[in-house]
Design a protein around this motif. Structure first.
Motif, short mmCIF file in Angstrom:
data_model
loop_
_atom_site.label_atom_id
_atom_site.label_comp_id
_atom_site.label_asym_id
_atom_site.label_seq_id
_atom_site.Cartn_x
_atom_site.Cartn_y
_atom_site.Cartn_z
N SER A 146 46.00 29.49 29.19
CA SER A 146 44.59 29.85 29.32
C SER A 146 44.46 31.11 30.15
CB SER A 146 43.82 28.71 29.99
OG SER A 146 44.36 28.44 31.27
N ALA A 147 43.45 31.91 29.81
CA ALA A 147 43.20 33.15 30.54
C ALA A 147 42.37 32.85 31.77
CB ALA A 147 42.47 34.14 29.65
N PRO A 148 42.49 33.66 32.85
CA PRO A 148 41.68 33.43 34.04
C PRO A 148 40.20 33.55 33.72
CG PRO A 148 43.44 35.02 34.47
CD PRO A 148 43.40 34.79 32.99
N ALA A 149 39.38 32.89 34.53
CA ALA A 149 37.94 32.99 34.35
C ALA A 149 37.53 34.44 34.43
CB ALA A 149 37.24 32.18 35.44
N GLY A 150 36.60 34.82 33.55
CA GLY A 150 36.14 36.19 33.55
C GLY A 150 36.80 37.04 32.50
N THR A 151 37.89 36.54 31.87
CA THR A 151 38.52 37.26 30.78
C THR A 151 38.07 36.67 29.46
OG1 THR A 151 40.46 35.82 30.68
CG2 THR A 151 40.56 37.67 32.21
N THR A 152 38.30 37.40 28.37
CA THR A 152 37.94 36.89 27.06
C THR A 152 39.18 36.89 26.18
OG1 THR A 152 37.32 39.08 26.25
CG2 THR A 152 35.59 37.76 27.24
N THR A 153 39.51 35.74 25.63
CA THR A 153 40.70 35.65 24.80
C THR A 153 40.51 36.35 23.46
OG1 THR A 153 39.93 33.49 24.05
CG2 THR A 153 41.48 33.54 25.89
N ASP A 154 39.24 36.54 23.02
CA ASP A 154 38.99 37.21 21.75
C ASP A 154 39.42 38.68 21.79
OD1 ASP A 154 37.99 34.92 20.70
OD2 ASP A 154 35.88 35.45 20.99
N HIS A 155 39.22 39.33 22.92
CA HIS A 155 39.51 40.76 23.04
C HIS A 155 40.64 41.05 24.02
CE1 HIS A 155 35.80 41.37 20.80
NE2 HIS A 155 35.17 40.62 21.67
N GLY A 156 41.38 40.02 24.43
CA GLY A 156 42.41 40.23 25.42
C GLY A 156 41.84 40.11 26.82
N PRO A 157 42.68 40.27 27.82
CA PRO A 157 42.22 40.11 29.20
C PRO A 157 41.26 41.22 29.61
CG PRO A 157 44.46 40.93 29.17
CD PRO A 157 44.12 40.59 27.75
N GLU A 158 40.32 40.89 30.47
CA GLU A 158 39.37 41.84 31.01
C GLU A 158 39.21 41.57 32.50
OE1 GLU A 158 35.88 40.93 28.63
OE2 GLU A 158 36.10 42.85 27.59
N LEU A 159 38.79 42.59 33.23
CA LEU A 159 38.52 42.39 34.64
C LEU A 159 37.18 42.97 35.02
CD1 LEU A 159 40.21 45.03 36.85
CD2 LEU A 159 40.93 44.85 34.48
N PRO A 160 36.46 42.31 35.91
CA PRO A 160 35.16 42.82 36.34
C PRO A 160 35.34 44.01 37.27
CG PRO A 160 35.72 40.83 37.56
CD PRO A 160 36.80 41.02 36.53
N ALA A 161 34.54 45.03 37.06
CA ALA A 161 34.59 46.23 37.87
C ALA A 161 33.17 46.75 38.07
CB ALA A 161 35.46 47.30 37.22
N ARG A 162 33.03 47.71 38.96
CA ARG A 162 31.73 48.36 39.18
C ARG A 162 31.90 49.84 38.94
NH1 ARG A 162 27.88 47.99 44.63
NH2 ARG A 162 25.98 48.79 43.63
N ALA A 163 31.07 50.39 38.07
CA ALA A 163 31.16 51.81 37.72
C ALA A 163 30.13 52.62 38.50
CB ALA A 163 30.96 51.99 36.22
N TYR A 164 30.56 53.76 38.99
CA TYR A 164 29.69 54.68 39.72
C TYR A 164 29.64 56.00 38.97
CZ TYR A 164 30.61 51.48 43.65
OH TYR A 164 30.74 50.37 44.46
N LEU A 165 28.45 56.50 38.70
CA LEU A 165 28.31 57.79 38.04
C LEU A 165 28.39 58.89 39.08
CD1 LEU A 165 27.84 59.16 35.30
CD2 LEU A 165 25.37 59.07 35.79
N LEU A 166 29.47 59.68 39.01
CA LEU A 166 29.77 60.72 39.98
C LEU A 166 29.99 62.05 39.28
CD1 LEU A 166 32.53 58.79 41.99
CD2 LEU A 166 30.10 58.94 42.60
#
Length: 245
Positions: A103-123
């Motif tokens: 099983s993948a860690p919480a927050g990832t999606t097995t449909d599209h592979g692993p994902e990680l939460p991040a925060r994007a800053y427009l610079l």
């Protein structure tokens, strides 16, 4: 829960990549301690964070990000090497990891592979260059050449950790870039992160993505380096410990 933004692929038409240059604005995707805007501000304006061991010189342009957005980065978060600021393992981004067995860690999606939460800053590209320099223990003041990262997805600008640029995709027609190590999570000895570092990252996920403390804890407990050393219960307890804001 806050709905994260999904990135557009930056591959495809060569004209699409050409239209990105010269890059005036970009999204910096923070997945570690810089998920907190107050901490990123020390990279922008300079100074020493409370309890920190480093004083940052700051950017040539100290202005705050024009915008911020919660995003999901395709790939994997893992912990390795030894942090001079937090002790314990540092957070790294592995954009090339394939879904593993089980099983993948919480927050990832097995449909599209692993994902990680991040925060994007427009610079501006200049601000990103100066933040990257400070992460690399270099003096800010020189603009990075982003051509290779934009056209080939990765650009190795040095041998050490956080000296590999990654273009993860596009958001609102601007490239999304971050920095990580040149190796993958399978090619380096893992190292468990410290309690203060985990608490800081978990709090950043909760604040930027609106996850519950337990969901953030379950996600981090499944990341290589933390897995087997930290349980979700232990990480969740860090967020409710006395003195935690």
């Amino acid at each position: 829960m806050i709905r994260p933004r999904r990135l557009e692929a930056r591959y495809g038409s060569p004209a699409t990549v050409r239209n990105l240059r010269p890059v005036r604005h970009l999204w910096y995707a923070a997945y570690g301690s810089n998920m907190h805007l107050d901490r990123l501000t020390y990279y922008l304006a300079g100074g020493r964070p409370p309890g920190g061991l480093r004083t940052y010189p700051g950017c040539r342009d100290p202005r705050q990000p024009a915008r911020t957005a919660p995003i999901m980065l395709p790939g994997l978060l893992y912990f390795a090497t030894e942090s001079q600021v937090w002790t314990g393992g540092r957070a790294f981004y592995d954009p090339g990891s394939a879904p593993g067995s089980g099983s993948a860690p919480a927050g990832t999606t097995t449909d599209h592979g692993p994902e990680l939460p991040a925060r994007a800053y427009l610079l501006t590209s200049q601000q990103f260059s100066d933040i990257a320099a400070q992460e690399m223990y270099r003096e800010p003041g020189e603009d990075l050449d982003l051509t290779e990262a934009l056209t080939r997805r990765r650009s190795r600008i040095g041998p050490g950790r956080y000296e590999t640029l990654v273009c993860a995709g596009l958001l609102d027609d601007c490239p999304v870039l971050t920095f990580t190590a040149p190796w993958s999570s399978r090619d380096i000895a893992l190292n468990p992160p410290s309690a203060p570092y985990l608490r800081h990252i978990a709090a950043g996920i909760v604040a930027s993505h609106g996850w519950s403390p337990l969901r953030a804890a379950e996600y981090l407990a499944g990341c290589p380096g933390a897995q087997g050393h930290w349980t979700a219960t232990d990480i969740a307890a860090l967020l409710t410990a006395p003195g935690t804001s």
